[in-house]
Design a protein around this motif. Structure first.
Motif, mmCIF file in Angstrom:
data_model
loop_
_atom_site.group_PDB
_atom_site.id
_atom_site.type_symbol
_atom_site.label_atom_id
_atom_site.label_comp_id
_atom_site.label_asym_id
_atom_site.label_seq_id
_atom_site.Cartn_x
_atom_site.Cartn_y
_atom_site.Cartn_z
ATOM 1 N N LEU A 231 -23.748 126.745 6.765
ATOM 2 C CA LEU A 231 -24.373 126.563 7.968
ATOM 3 C C LEU A 231 -24.974 127.630 8.662
ATOM 4 C CD1 LEU A 231 -22.206 123.712 9.646
ATOM 5 C CD2 LEU A 231 -24.573 123.664 8.510
ATOM 6 N N ALA A 232 -24.052 128.778 8.716
ATOM 7 C CA ALA A 232 -24.289 130.029 9.466
ATOM 8 C C ALA A 232 -25.336 130.824 8.502
ATOM 9 C CB ALA A 232 -23.095 130.940 9.372
ATOM 10 N N HIS A 233 -25.642 130.367 7.329
ATOM 11 C CA HIS A 233 -26.588 131.239 6.787
ATOM 12 C C HIS A 233 -27.986 130.265 6.491
ATOM 13 C CE1 HIS A 233 -23.498 133.908 6.006
ATOM 14 N NE2 HIS A 233 -24.451 134.875 5.437
ATOM 15 N N GLY A 234 -28.000 129.467 7.226
ATOM 16 C CA GLY A 234 -29.350 128.572 7.355
ATOM 17 C C GLY A 234 -29.592 127.501 6.158
ATOM 18 N N ALA A 235 -28.593 127.243 5.546
ATOM 19 C CA ALA A 235 -28.539 126.012 4.479
ATOM 20 C C ALA A 235 -28.680 124.555 5.028
ATOM 21 C CB ALA A 235 -27.642 126.446 3.644
ATOM 22 N N THR A 236 -29.028 123.585 4.179
ATOM 23 C CA THR A 236 -29.066 122.290 4.743
ATOM 24 C C THR A 236 -27.574 121.946 3.976
ATOM 25 O OG1 THR A 236 -31.323 122.036 5.115
ATOM 26 C CG2 THR A 236 -29.720 119.935 4.566
ATOM 27 N N VAL A 237 -26.841 121.283 4.688
ATOM 28 C CA VAL A 237 -25.390 121.039 3.901
ATOM 29 C C VAL A 237 -25.172 119.446 3.758
ATOM 30 C CG1 VAL A 237 -22.980 121.144 4.100
ATOM 31 C CG2 VAL A 237 -24.517 123.351 4.738
ATOM 32 N N ILE A 238 -25.138 119.418 2.639
ATOM 33 C CA ILE A 238 -24.489 118.097 2.200
ATOM 34 C C ILE A 238 -23.009 117.927 1.822
ATOM 35 C CG2 ILE A 238 -24.682 115.836 0.853
ATOM 36 C CD1 ILE A 238 -27.775 116.900 0.132
ATOM 37 N N THR A 239 -22.179 117.262 2.464
ATOM 38 C CA THR A 239 -20.797 117.536 1.953
ATOM 39 C C THR A 239 -20.326 116.092 1.831
ATOM 40 O OG1 THR A 239 -18.580 118.545 2.881
ATOM 41 C CG2 THR A 239 -19.830 117.313 4.458
ATOM 42 N N ARG B 182 -15.444 113.677 11.356
ATOM 43 C CA ARG B 182 -15.065 114.993 11.586
ATOM 44 C C ARG B 182 -16.151 115.982 10.904
ATOM 45 N NH1 ARG B 182 -9.881 116.675 12.620
ATOM 46 N NH2 ARG B 182 -10.702 118.688 12.600
ATOM 47 N N ALA B 183 -16.602 115.559 9.855
ATOM 48 C CA ALA B 183 -17.452 116.563 8.974
ATOM 49 C C ALA B 183 -18.853 116.553 9.751
ATOM 50 C CB ALA B 183 -17.759 115.951 7.589
ATOM 51 N N LEU B 184 -19.153 115.628 10.166
ATOM 52 C CA LEU B 184 -20.407 115.447 10.986
ATOM 53 C C LEU B 184 -20.365 116.152 12.368
ATOM 54 C CD1 LEU B 184 -21.377 111.645 10.638
ATOM 55 C CD2 LEU B 184 -22.911 113.731 9.846
ATOM 56 N N ALA B 185 -19.011 116.171 12.968
ATOM 57 C CA ALA B 185 -18.776 116.712 14.117
ATOM 58 C C ALA B 185 -18.712 118.331 14.021
ATOM 59 C CB ALA B 185 -17.653 116.265 14.858
ATOM 60 N N SER B 186 -18.451 118.904 12.629
ATOM 61 C CA SER B 186 -18.279 120.408 12.357
ATOM 62 C C SER B 186 -19.882 120.844 12.089
ATOM 63 C CB SER B 186 -17.428 120.567 11.232
ATOM 64 O OG SER B 186 -17.896 120.069 10.029
ATOM 65 N N GLY B 187 -20.663 119.966 12.022
ATOM 66 C CA GLY B 187 -22.267 120.704 11.896
ATOM 67 C C GLY B 187 -22.890 120.055 10.568
ATOM 68 N N ALA B 188 -22.231 119.721 9.608
ATOM 69 C CA ALA B 188 -22.966 119.135 8.493
ATOM 70 C C ALA B 188 -24.181 118.313 8.844
ATOM 71 C CB ALA B 188 -21.745 118.584 7.347
ATOM 72 N N HIS B 189 -25.010 118.492 7.910
ATOM 73 C CA HIS B 189 -26.176 117.829 7.992
ATOM 74 C C HIS B 189 -26.160 116.182 7.433
ATOM 75 C CE1 HIS B 189 -27.922 122.009 8.065
ATOM 76 N NE2 HIS B 189 -28.340 121.462 9.228
ATOM 77 N N HIS B 190 -25.464 116.136 6.284
ATOM 78 C CA HIS B 190 -25.196 114.841 5.689
ATOM 79 C C HIS B 190 -24.023 114.778 5.082
ATOM 80 C CE1 HIS B 190 -29.681 114.366 5.662
ATOM 81 N NE2 HIS B 190 -29.765 115.602 5.171
ATOM 82 N N VAL B 191 -23.292 113.716 5.412
ATOM 83 C CA VAL B 191 -21.771 113.488 4.734
ATOM 84 C C VAL B 191 -21.814 112.252 4.166
ATOM 85 C CG1 VAL B 191 -19.575 113.398 5.454
ATOM 86 C CG2 VAL B 191 -20.955 114.827 6.866
#
Length: 362
Positions: free
Chosen positions: A192-200, A210-219
């Motif tokens: 996230l800090a390096h500007g990627a779109t994160v799917i976790t 929790r993962a959504l709250a941590s900033g992940a775009h898609h969980v």
């Protein structure tokens, strides 16, 4: 001094809090008073059996820790005394071609603090001075120290896997499994800090929240959506991810290939789900996908991760913080898999009331 000493292999009963002799530093070493240490899966695995060649008992585990230098083995190192430091657990000769190339895990003299030499589950530990990074954190700041202790293994491994081997850049889409693990959570934050779109990927609705709250775009909750590859394709409009960071291994590797776009890449950083796999080879060569070995994280990777954490570029996700005397309970939480982020134990110099531990005491 007191230390949690492992005297055999098995359950929590093989690790006991006992009095042992304080360490005497070699000429290139300093003695560190442990202020906080973070648990890793290896701590539990090697409690059950000697999974790392060269590991033997009696043994004091603990790879990740922060502390304060209290003495040195040579007057030339006295300048470090009093400093709060973060310790790189990788010990090597410092002189061979691999050490000079900042890849010390390839050194023939390679050892790991907390695995093949005593680690941070103690009041004091002796470590090479060159393994210490001085940090601007007060020795009484238990909250910051807990976060700091969680950086080394997870932070450096994620940094190497995503940015070093993976070459992740802003605008790319990355898939990161296990967002609830310390490693996965660190990877999400770094990406996230390096500007990627994160799917976790997670297991269970609570971890999804929790993962959504941590900033992940898609969980993707794998318990509800077991065909996570199809979910990734839906999210990316059929294109696939630019990068899948596979820090679990086993059959996940073949799935990871199918989840990447043509010309995409998979970085393999771990094998917690199995040492062997089966690949459908056309998934690899026909679309021109790549599988990249993680390789050794370097001292530069470690320094970059520590610096990025210190300046707020990324955050470490903490699940819980425990007092020194409750190590067994902290390890039980790790073994339960009912956690999200890093589990940290404070050093014995902190009282049990230093942090609010009530929600983790059950």
């Amino acid at each position: 001094m007191r230390a949690w000493v492992q005297t055999g292999f098995g359950g929590p009963e093989v690790r006991r809090l006992t009095e042992v002799a304080a360490p005497s530093p070699a000429s290139d070493e300093v003695v560190v008073r442990v202020l906080a240490f973070a648990l890793n899966r290896l701590d539990v695995l090697q409690r059950h059996e000697p999974v790392v060649p060269g590991m033997s008992v009696p043994h004091v585990a603990g790879m990740d820790f922060a502390g304060q230098v209290v003495s040195s083995g040579d007057p030339g190192l006295d300048g470090l005394v009093g400093s709060v430091v973060l310790v790189d657990p990788v010990v090597s000769c410092g002189e061979c071609e691999y050490c000079l190339a900042e890849t010390p895990t390839y050194c023939s003299a390679f050892q790991t603090i907390g695995s093949t030499r005593d680690g941070g589950m103690a009041e004091l530990v002796s470590v090479p001075a060159r393994n210490c990074t001085v940090v601007d954190v007060a020795a009484h700041d238990s909250a910051r120290l807990a976060e700091l202790a969680a950086v080394p293994v997870a932070g450096a491994t994620a940094w190497r896997g995503l940015l070093g081997a993976g070459k992740l850049v802003a605008g790319e889409t990355v898939v990161i499994p296990g967002a609830g693990s310390g490693l996965g959570a660190a990877g999400v934050q770094i990406a996230l800090a390096h500007g990627a779109t994160v799917i976790t990927l997670v297991s269970g609705e609570q971890k999804k929240e929790r993962a959504l709250a941590s900033g992940a775009h898609h969980v993707i909750d794998r318990t509800a959506r077991p065909d996570w590859v199809a979910e990734v394709m839906t999210i990316t409009g059929g294109r696939g991810a630019d990068l899948v960071w596979d820090h679990v291994g086993g059959r996940f590797l073949g799935q990871a290939l199918r989840a990447t776009r043509p010309g995409g890449r998979v970085v393999l950083s771990g094998t917690t789900d199995g040492l062997d796999t089966q690949l459908h080879l056309p998934d690899l060569y026909q679309p021109g996908r790549s599988i990249l070995g993680h390789g050794s994280y370097s001292r530069a990777d470690m320094a970059s991760a520590v610096a990025a954490f210190a300046d707020g570029t990324f955050e470490i996700v903490i699940d819980s913080v425990w007092p020194f005397e409750q190590l067994a309970e902290a390890e039980a939480r790790l073994e339960s898999n009912d956690f999200f982020g890093k589990i940290v134990v404070l050093g014995p110099s902190f009282s049990t009331t230093t942090l609010d531990l009530s929600e983790h005491a059950a």
